[in-house]
Design a protein around this motif. Structure first.
Motif, PDB file in Angstrom:
ATOM      1  N   CYS A  51       0.829  -1.206   0.000  1.00  0.00           N
ATOM      2  CA  CYS A  51       0.000   0.000   0.000  1.00  0.00           C
ATOM      3  C   CYS A  51       0.864   1.258   0.000  1.00  0.00           C
ATOM      4  CB  CYS A  51      -0.937  -0.003   1.208  1.00  0.00           C
ATOM      5  SG  CYS A  51      -1.997   1.449   1.271  1.00  0.00           S
ATOM      6  N   TRP A  54      -0.023   4.068   0.883  1.00  0.00           N
ATOM      7  CA  TRP A  54      -0.364   4.919   2.036  1.00  0.00           C
ATOM      8  C   TRP A  54       0.167   4.371   3.351  1.00  0.00           C
ATOM      9  CZ3 TRP A  54      -1.355   9.508   0.538  1.00  0.00           C
ATOM     10  CH2 TRP A  54      -2.027   9.737  -0.660  1.00  0.00           C
ATOM     11  N   CYS A  55      -0.239   3.141   3.726  1.00  0.00           N
ATOM     12  CA  CYS A  55       0.158   2.610   5.048  1.00  0.00           C
ATOM     13  C   CYS A  55       1.386   1.711   4.969  1.00  0.00           C
ATOM     14  CB  CYS A  55      -1.008   1.872   5.694  1.00  0.00           C
ATOM     15  SG  CYS A  55      -1.470   0.368   4.809  1.00  0.00           S
ATOM     16  N   CYS A  67      -4.493  -0.336  -0.224  1.00  0.00           N
ATOM     17  CA  CYS A  67      -5.203  -1.405   0.491  1.00  0.00           C
ATOM     18  C   CYS A  67      -6.655  -0.987   0.745  1.00  0.00           C
ATOM     19  CB  CYS A  67      -4.490  -1.743   1.800  1.00  0.00           C
ATOM     20  SG  CYS A  67      -4.821  -0.596   3.143  1.00  0.00           S
ATOM     21  N   CYS A  98      -7.176   1.813   3.518  1.00  0.00           N
ATOM     22  CA  CYS A  98      -6.810   3.168   3.103  1.00  0.00           C
ATOM     23  C   CYS A  98      -7.798   3.675   2.057  1.00  0.00           C
ATOM     24  CB  CYS A  98      -5.374   3.206   2.586  1.00  0.00           C
ATOM     25  SG  CYS A  98      -4.184   2.930   3.926  1.00  0.00           S
TER      26      CYS A  98
HETATM   27 ZN   LIG Z   1      -3.085   0.968   3.292  1.00  0.00          ZN
END
Ligand SMILES: [Zn+2]
Length: 258
Positions: free
Chosen positions: A4, A6-7, A37, A40
């Motif tokens: 991901c 983002w995370c 993911c 997110c």
């Molecule tokens: Zn994520």
């Protein structure tokens, strides 16, 4: 393996079952970023701590511009790219001669609401950028973009989005870009007035020209960037401004009436 953007979690830790549209589907966006993911992806479509959802804010604001373009080509109606214009937050008058835009009364009483909308627009612009740069260039995991993750995904700190105000009401845009909006990143510029700079990224979205820093310490490079970008923009744009409020962007394209 999917990871991901983002995370930073991978397929072994989180699910990647849902399709993450880089630009909201409700705005005609078609591009998918595979490295987002489900958690997110959901985050951007939901309320966080009483903030309006980022995806909703992006759809609500840029849908006004999109409608204005579609209107001119009679692309609104049954079985057309947009069935009917509607808005949750805004009272919009898209009269060709005098378009106007204000916040609906039920939200107008909440003084903080307009501030929140302004912040969510900025976070949404960074969100679209990171997912698109990951999709197009596979570079979204670069640690230099960590500040974008902090701001857009985790609502930490504050970073600028700059907007270039046009001088003339002539916008070169194809109907395909209006029907399914895209972000064209450096290297893929259709417009000569957009420049490539190592610490800033410029892009055009639905006829609006934006710039964001791609470095946390952007102020160090600001003077140099401003000279370069002002030179490239001088024939088509009259100013560069910081976005704080939705009205800082000419969403209803009033420039077309000048
Ligand atoms: Zn994520």
């Amino acid at each position: 393996m999917k990871k991901c953007v983002w995370c930073k979690q991978t397929e072994s830790e989180v699910k990647f079952d849902k399709q993450a549209h880089t630009i909201p589907k409700s705005l005609g966006g078609k591009n998918i970023c595979i490295n987002v993911c489900d958690l997110c992806n959901e985050y951007f479509g939901n309320h966080d701590n009483r903030l309006p959802p980022i995806e909703t804010v992006i759809k609500e604001t840029f849908n006004i511009t999109r409608t204005r373009f579609l209107m001119n080509e009679q692309n609104i109606g049954k079985n057309k790219p947009l069935t009917k214009f509607s808005s949750i937050y805004f009272k919009v008058n898209l009269n060709q001669n005098k378009p106007s835009l204000s916040i609906k009364q039920q939200y107008g009483y909440d003084r903080e609401f307009q501030k929140k909308i302004g912040r969510q627009i900025k976070r949404g612009i960074y969100k679209m950028f990171l997912e698109e740069t990951e999709r197009q260039k596979k570079n979204g995991h670069d640690i230099k973009f960590d500040f974008i993750r902090d701001f857009a995904r985790y609502n930490e700190s504050d970073y600028p989005v700059f907007y270039f105000e046009r001088k003339y009401g002539i916008i070169a845009i194809s109907m395909d870009w209006v029907k399914s909006p895209s972000l064209f990143l450096s290297g893929d510029y259709k417009m000569k007035y957009l420049i490539k700079h190592s610490n800033f990224e410029e892009f055009e979205f639905l006829g609006h020209v934006f710039s964001i820093p791609t470095s946390k310490d952007w102020n160090l490079y600001w003077d140099d960037y401003l000279i370069q970008t002002s030179l490239a923009k001088k024939n088509h744009f009259k100013s560069i401004k910081l976005i704080n409020h939705f009205n800082d962007i000419d969403l209803a394209l009033s420039i077309l009436n000048d």
